[in-house]
Design an enzyme around this catalytic site. Structure first.
Site, PDB file in Angstrom:
ATOM      1  N   ASP A   9       0.830  -1.204   0.000  1.00 15.26           N
ATOM      2  CA  ASP A   9       0.000   0.000   0.000  1.00 15.26           C
ATOM      3  C   ASP A   9       0.872   1.265   0.000  1.00 15.26           C
ATOM      4  O   ASP A   9       2.003   1.256   0.474  1.00 15.26           O
ATOM      5  CB  ASP A   9      -0.920   0.025   1.210  1.00 15.26           C
ATOM      6  CG  ASP A   9      -0.146   0.116   2.520  1.00 15.26           C
ATOM      7  OD1 ASP A   9       0.913  -0.547   2.620  1.00 15.26           O
ATOM      8  OD2 ASP A   9      -0.574   0.840   3.428  1.00 15.26           O
ATOM      9  N   GLU A  10       0.330   2.319  -0.540  1.00 13.45           N
ATOM     10  CA  GLU A  10       0.894   3.670  -0.458  1.00 13.45           C
ATOM     11  C   GLU A  10       2.373   3.742  -0.861  1.00 13.45           C
ATOM     12  O   GLU A  10       3.195   4.352  -0.188  1.00 13.45           O
ATOM     13  CB  GLU A  10       0.724   4.218   0.965  1.00 13.45           C
ATOM     14  CG  GLU A  10      -0.722   4.320   1.408  1.00 13.45           C
ATOM     15  CD  GLU A  10      -0.876   4.906   2.791  1.00 13.45           C
ATOM     16  OE1 GLU A  10      -1.688   5.826   2.960  1.00 13.45           O
ATOM     17  OE2 GLU A  10      -0.177   4.446   3.717  1.00 13.45           O
TER      18      GLU A  10
END
Length: 502
Positions: A298-299
């Site tokens: 993620d991210e």
């Protein structure tokens, strides 16, 4: 009293008894809505008939029929621990009392019925956690877990009770970042009291690497806050599990045509990166006994990749254009293959699914983004993937008042789906990230707010009365405090129990 665990391994007996077998009642009436069980059982019936528990007469023992014998140290240790939980300080004098009891309850017999008690085993999401409890004289039958309260005279009592219980969802977890071994043990204890069964240990991140690898010791030497005191050795990891049961690796960033001296994510164009990952995850697979490894995804910040001329050339060669999410997918796909070769399954954040990475059919996708949560659940389960939900349960978001109520009101299956899709949602977990917590405030910020999620994931869907839940949770919070867990208060009030260990 018997503790009968039907068709389930031994660690279930310990885990369930860690839940609320020895809890508290609220007030004098023993009606369902006044009993402080948490999480609330699926089926419960109690009468006003009360039996006294005396520390000089009561004992917890193995039932003769149990498949787990005296050599099962895990269960024997649980017996000793829970005897202390019930009676506390035996030197404390009892108050004079006038209450008359129907009789004494002198024994809790733990009866494990599975053919293999698995005294040295570890739980899994396939574990049968169902149980039944029947309390009556002269003994009682526990088909697994908790019901002792202290009256106004300081006497421990248990009421005539029948319970049939099982979890609504198999995965009931909490994610925390790195903290001390002592606090990890405290969190594990609180998880057991709240019937959480998955500890999602976020042990490493881009700005911190405290895991002391035998294969690559320089990771923690350079990546931990302190190379000797703020690290987790493999033996530390084993201790935590038992209690609950840098090369050219990074991408050099550029400023214009010159290296900036800073580094970004793993360099995905070097074979050495994948050689490293192969060796590292081979080690990890031997240290952690769990079936799953959470690989994140993620991210990811692409700015460093975008600045690096070698990666720019690779993008052209691979036909990725300027879409760096394709490069991320390329890297993650190779990483998934590496982990699969260790015979481990994996979990990923939802971006890995959203970016079109080819996933194995048994991949677990964690939905964490709050915007369009229902749409994401629909898409992930519609594609046939097992799913866990954390989006509505980010406990690092602090708001004024009793925010536990928001967590309690969430219905995990409230999205457009078929019955088959509903079955793919195996549960959820709370997330408490570490930007604003450390050993000084992690535990009180986590509990009892996470307890609200625990009941949502364990108890029946119909348990939605917030006022009724508040009455239960206040007492459950006091129960945690009594056992040395500094859970924060829900509102103005006090616990009549002494604060143990605070």
């Amino acid at each position: 009293m018997y503790c009968l665990v039907k068709s389930a391994p031994l660690f279930l007996a310990v885990a369930v008894c860690n839940g609320w077998l020895f809890g508290d009642f609220v007030g004098k009436q023993k009606e369902l809505d006044e009993i402080a069980l948490w999480p609330l059982p699926q089926k419960f019936q109690s009468s006003a008939i009360a039996f006294q528990l005396s520390p000089t007469r009561f004992q917890i023992v193995q039932a003769k029929q149990s498949s787990a014998g005296p050599s099962c140290s895990m269960l024997e240790n649980a017996f000793r621990r829970y005897f202390e939980y019930i009676f506390g300080d035996l030197k404390k004098p009892e108050k004079s009392r006038k209450k008359v009891y129907d009789s004494d309850l002198v024994e809790l017999q733990v009866w494990v019925t599975s053919a293999d008690p698995e005294c040295d085993g570890f739980p899994s999401l396939q574990t049968d956690e169902s149980y039944e409890l029947s309390v009556d004289e002269p003994s009682a039958v526990l088909k697994a877990a908790n019901l002792v309260y202290e009256d106004d005279y300081g006497v421990n009592n248990i009421n005539k009770t029948d319970i049939s219980d099982f979890p609504r969802f198999a995965h009931r977890g909490t994610l925390n970042r790195t903290t001390s071994i002592r606090q990890r043990s405290q969190i594990s204890h609180a998880m057991a009291m709240n019937k959480f069964n998955v500890f999602h240990w976020h042990i490493v991140d881009d700005h911190l690497f405290p895991y002391m690898s035998r294969t690559f010791p320089e990771l923690s030497q350079k990546g931990a806050y302190h190379p000797f005191t703020h690290v987790y050795t493999p033996s530390d990891v084993k201790m935590v599990i038992e209690f609950a049961r840098i090369k050219d690796l990074l991408t050099p960033c550029y400023s214009g045509s010159s290296p900036s001296g800073t580094f970004g994510p793993v360099n995905p164009i070097l074979n050495s990166s994948y050689d490293f990952m192969t060796q590292f995850f081979k080690e990890i697979s031997t240290v952690f006994p769990d079936a799953y490894i959470h690989l994140g995804g993620d991210e990811v910040d692409f700015s460093c990749w975008e600045s690096n001329p070698d990666i720019q050339k690779c993008m052209v060669q691979q036909g990725f254009g300027t879409d760096y999410s394709k490069l991320e997918s390329f890297y993650i796909q190779r990483l998934l293959d590496i982990v699969a070769a260790t015979k481990k399954d994996y979990m990923v954040w939802q971006e890995v699914f959203d970016n079109g990475v080819k996933l194995k059919d048994d991949t677990v996708v964690e939905v964490w983004m709050g915007n369009k949560m229902e749409e994401e659940l629909q898409n992930v389960t519609g594609a046939g993937f097992t799913t866990i939900l954390s989006a509505p349960w980010y406990l690092d978001y602090i708001s004024y008042g009793q925010d536990w109520q928001h967590y309690y009101k969430v219905e995990p299956l409230n999205f457009p789906c078929t019955d088959a899709q509903k079955k793919l949602v195996i549960g959820g977990e709370t997330c408490l990230w570490g930007e604003y917590v450390d050993a000084t405030n992690l535990t009180p910020r986590l509990w009892p707010r996470a307890s609200a999620v625990a009941e949502r994931l364990w108890s029946d869907k119909s348990m939605t009365d917030v006022d009724n839940a508040y009455n239960h949770l206040v007492q459950h919070r006091c129960r945690m405090v009594k056992r040395g867990i500094p859970a924060e208060p829900l509102f103005v009030g006090h616990c009549r129990q002494e604060y143990k260990g605070l």
